[in-house]
Design a protein around this motif. Structure first.
Motif, PDB file in Angstrom:
ATOM      1  N   LEU A 188       0.781  -1.113   0.258  1.00 14.21           N
ATOM      2  CA  LEU A 188       0.023   0.138   0.062  1.00 14.21           C
ATOM      3  C   LEU A 188       1.058   1.344  -0.192  1.00 14.21           C
ATOM      4  O   LEU A 188       1.561   1.718   1.147  1.00 14.21           O
ATOM      5  N   THR A 189       0.956   2.055  -1.158  1.00 13.71           N
ATOM      6  CA  THR A 189       1.926   3.031  -1.318  1.00 13.71           C
ATOM      7  C   THR A 189       1.433   4.363  -0.804  1.00 13.71           C
ATOM      8  O   THR A 189       0.144   4.476  -0.594  1.00 13.71           O
ATOM      9  N   CYS A 190       2.352   5.070  -0.780  1.00  8.61           N
ATOM     10  CA  CYS A 190       2.031   6.749  -0.452  1.00  8.61           C
ATOM     11  C   CYS A 190       1.280   6.809   1.047  1.00  8.61           C
ATOM     12  O   CYS A 190       0.370   7.277   1.207  1.00  8.61           O
ATOM     13  N   TRP A 191       1.801   5.990   1.800  1.00  5.87           N
ATOM     14  CA  TRP A 191       1.123   5.901   3.184  1.00  5.87           C
ATOM     15  C   TRP A 191       1.295   6.995   3.966  1.00  5.87           C
ATOM     16  O   TRP A 191       0.130   7.182   4.946  1.00  5.87           O
ATOM     17  N   ASP A 192       2.181   7.905   3.681  1.00  5.73           N
ATOM     18  CA  ASP A 192       1.883   9.382   4.448  1.00  5.73           C
ATOM     19  C   ASP A 192       0.488  10.000   4.213  1.00  5.73           C
ATOM     20  O   ASP A 192       0.032  10.917   4.810  1.00  5.73           O
ATOM     21  N   GLU A 193      -0.062   9.692   3.061  1.00  8.42           N
ATOM     22  CA  GLU A 193      -1.346  10.068   2.722  1.00  8.42           C
ATOM     23  C   GLU A 193      -2.721   9.627   3.589  1.00  8.42           C
ATOM     24  O   GLU A 193      -3.707  10.253   3.666  1.00  8.42           O
ATOM     25  N   ILE A 194      -2.284   8.411   4.239  1.00  2.24           N
ATOM     26  CA  ILE A 194      -3.522   7.961   4.940  1.00  2.24           C
ATOM     27  C   ILE A 194      -3.387   8.428   6.376  1.00  2.24           C
ATOM     28  O   ILE A 194      -2.517   8.793   7.297  1.00  2.24           O
ATOM     29  N   GLY A 195      -4.536   9.101   6.679  1.00  3.19           N
ATOM     30  CA  GLY A 195      -4.711  10.011   7.789  1.00  3.19           C
ATOM     31  C   GLY A 195      -4.584   9.027   9.160  1.00  3.19           C
ATOM     32  O   GLY A 195      -3.794   9.446   9.945  1.00  3.19           O
ATOM     33  N   SER A 196      -5.265   7.743   9.325  1.00  5.28           N
ATOM     34  CA  SER A 196      -5.101   7.025  10.544  1.00  5.28           C
ATOM     35  C   SER A 196      -4.046   6.147  10.523  1.00  5.28           C
ATOM     36  O   SER A 196      -4.191   5.263   9.520  1.00  5.28           O
ATOM     37  N   PRO A 197      -3.104   5.759  11.488  1.00  4.63           N
ATOM     38  CA  PRO A 197      -2.374   4.846  11.278  1.00  4.63           C
ATOM     39  C   PRO A 197      -2.995   3.464  11.900  1.00  4.63           C
ATOM     40  O   PRO A 197      -4.012   3.389  12.308  1.00  4.63           O
ATOM     41  N   GLY A 198      -2.289   2.274  11.616  1.00  7.02           N
ATOM     42  CA  GLY A 198      -2.759   0.842  11.814  1.00  7.02           C
ATOM     43  C   GLY A 198      -2.005  -0.151  11.221  1.00  7.02           C
ATOM     44  O   GLY A 198      -1.302   0.208  10.269  1.00  7.02           O
ATOM     45  N   LYS A 199      -2.589  -1.325  11.117  1.00  5.52           N
ATOM     46  CA  LYS A 199      -2.094  -2.421  10.371  1.00  5.52           C
ATOM     47  C   LYS A 199      -2.436  -2.283   8.876  1.00  5.52           C
ATOM     48  O   LYS A 199      -3.595  -2.248   8.749  1.00  5.52           O
ATOM     49  N   PRO A 200      -1.533  -2.390   8.009  1.00  4.49           N
ATOM     50  CA  PRO A 200      -1.795  -2.514   6.627  1.00  4.49           C
ATOM     51  C   PRO A 200      -3.003  -3.294   6.206  1.00  4.49           C
ATOM     52  O   PRO A 200      -3.912  -2.699   5.418  1.00  4.49           O
ATOM     53  N   ILE A 201      -3.102  -4.501   6.791  1.00 12.67           N
ATOM     54  CA  ILE A 201      -3.900  -5.194   6.438  1.00 12.67           C
ATOM     55  C   ILE A 201      -5.389  -4.901   6.859  1.00 12.67           C
ATOM     56  O   ILE A 201      -6.441  -5.026   6.134  1.00 12.67           O
ATOM     57  N   ASP A 202      -5.601  -4.338   7.736  1.00  9.06           N
ATOM     58  CA  ASP A 202      -6.724  -3.737   8.389  1.00  9.06           C
ATOM     59  C   ASP A 202      -7.154  -2.437   7.504  1.00  9.06           C
ATOM     60  O   ASP A 202      -8.452  -2.300   7.400  1.00  9.06           O
ATOM     61  N   VAL A 203      -6.260  -1.856   7.281  1.00  7.45           N
ATOM     62  CA  VAL A 203      -6.471  -0.375   6.443  1.00  7.45           C
ATOM     63  C   VAL A 203      -7.009  -0.852   5.014  1.00  7.45           C
ATOM     64  O   VAL A 203      -7.946  -0.554   4.508  1.00  7.45           O
ATOM     65  N   LEU A 204      -6.339  -2.036   4.355  1.00 11.91           N
ATOM     66  CA  LEU A 204      -6.854  -2.520   3.192  1.00 11.91           C
ATOM     67  C   LEU A 204      -8.360  -3.044   3.183  1.00 11.91           C
ATOM     68  O   LEU A 204      -8.982  -2.780   2.284  1.00 11.91           O
TER      69      LEU A 204
END
Length: 277
Positions: A188-204
């Motif tokens: 999952l690229t450009c992670w700095d654009e994602i507002g809330s942190p978390g585990k990548p699988i959960d965000v996906l």
């Protein structure tokens, strides 16, 4: 241990950051700043050298032309002494869009699929559409809106599933070992654009739940990681002073499966080079 060809099929549409990651990864390899390093001379580095020059000037890379398809061979070794020839492609992301839209694979892609032992799928969640479609809403609710629109379209998660199905089918017809799945890392690229942190699988799964279920049902050992190759957005006109003074290699990070961050951009590649479970 004898060197083996570990060919990675890099999959990503336009704007996901393929060129930026390739250049930042190459710098890490050359400077031995990670768990993978170069063990010999690489070939055909011209496309990546141009991107590195832009980043060192504090500017983003230019868009890769649609017709471009270069391959660069990087001899590497990881921290456990496993040797490999990493074959890294560079191409215009519109090629992936055309594969989905036309449901046809160009000859060069058939060759790469046949040779690949691992797939790196790059997704920029902030640019994906999650419109309702026939896969995300009951048919009864879609029927109610049929008078308003007669034109159906696939959501981006349905398109991503179709893309992987096309590639898997092509591999099954080309691979002598029928049924052998390549290793897969979803990045999952450009992670700095994602507002809330978390585990990548959960965000996906929050953004693309059907796609998340698809990869989990087909790949038991698939890894979902996050990454920001540049750590911040670069302006095309105004050079970033920190990049100029510190060097682009000081920026970028990977988000591991547990949600923690690492500056080692080689980790997704090391995951793909690991021995089968």
């Amino acid at each position: 241990m004898a060197a083996l060809d570990k060919s990675i099929l890099l999959i990503g549409e336009s704007g996901v950051g393929k060129s930026h990651y390739g250049a930042q990864l190459l710098k890490r390899l050359m400077q031995e700043d990670g768990r993978i390093r170069m063990r010999g001379a690489a070939t055909n580095l011209e496309p990546f050298e141009a991107v590195m020059a832009r980043l060192d000037a504090g500017l983003p890379a230019d868009h890769t032309a649609t017709s471009v398809y270069h391959e660069s061979r990087w001899p590497i070794v990881d921290d456990e002494g496993r040797n490999a020839h990493l074959i890294w492609p560079d191409y215009g992301g519109e090629q992936v869009k055309d594969i989905i839209d036309d449901r046809q694979l160009p000859r060069i892609w058939l060759k790469r699929i046949a040779q690949s032992s691992a797939w790196l799928l790059m997704i920029r969640l902030q640019t994906t559409r999650f419109d309702d479609d026939i896969f995300s809403r009951p048919l009864t609710s879609l029927k109610e809106n049929s008078r308003e629109s007669r034109e159906g379209r696939l959501s981006d998660q349905a398109r991503l599933i179709e893309l992987l199905q096309i590639l898997l089918y092509a591999q099954s017809t080309l691979d002598k070992c029928m049924g052998r799945l390549p290793r897969l890392v979803v990045l999952l690229t450009c992670w700095d654009e994602i507002g809330s942190p978390g585990k990548p699988i959960d965000v996906l799964k929050e953004r693309l739940p059907m796609f998340g279920d698809f990869i989990e049902s087909n790949w038991k050992d698939c890894s979902v990681l996050g990454m920001s190759a540049l750590e911040r957005a670069l302006d095309k006109e105004k050079p970033d002073k920190d990049y100029i003074t510190q060097g682009s290699e000081q920026f970028g990070y990977v988000v591991l499966e547990d949600g923690t961050r690492s500056p080692d951009l080689t980790l997704p590649i090391r995951e793909l080079l690991a021995d089968p479970p």
